[in-house]
Design an enzyme around this catalytic site. Sequence first.
Site: not given
Length: 244
Positions: A9, A11, A95, A97, A166, A172, A208
């Site tokens: 991904n 992003k 996702h 986010e 996730e 991050g 992750s």
Amino acid sequence: MRGRLVVGNWKMNGGLAQNAALLSALAAGWRAGADREMAVCVPFPYLAQAKELLAGSAIAWGAQDVSEHASGAFTGEVSAAMIAEFGARYALAGHSERRQFHGERDEQVAAKAKAALAAGLTPIVCVGETLAEREAEQTSAVVTRQIDAVIRALGTATTRTVVAYEPVWAIGNGPHRVTRAGAGGARAASRQAGIGRGRGRAAALRGSVKAANAASLFGMPDVDGGLVGGASLDAREFLAIGLA
């Protein structure tokens, strides 16, 4: 033994020149097998580039989001049919986010998964708890709730859906990381929900993931691969994850 699926991904990262270098390196270095698959989910403007540079390779491509609407006055939205026209195979839905910063609800995520399936895409439904929910020991309840919304929308079509655990707290470069010991609740919830990737096989991806922990995470029961964030922007690192 189920095959492994590793999805990158990107992003909101990328550029034509750096994408070309990355995709070319992946296509040259990836050794496909009956027991492993690789895919990259790229920003919408780069779907055509992914199609061009990955043509003839064993690497699939997909989008990072999809609209729940088929067409209409939804400025800025991209439909599943539009994505499918590029030859994409996958589309992310829900996702963390998107849930955190765009307020996407469980029902909306489920509708996106349904739209992706209707267009012939395989939705990768992302689920996971926040740090506060984890510390309150609500992991299983939260993930089960998120998956239940998908089951209500898709019914038996969930066997054609991938679920990616996730957790928000592990995304991050923060101090919190997904570990073998900390994954049991979400893994059990996703398995109990019966989500699968084709032919009725369960497919639970882990977020992750890095080369350093890939072999350990992939060795866990009921884990069928990984949804890789920043590490997927480094060809050597991403290939090492895929081949772990």
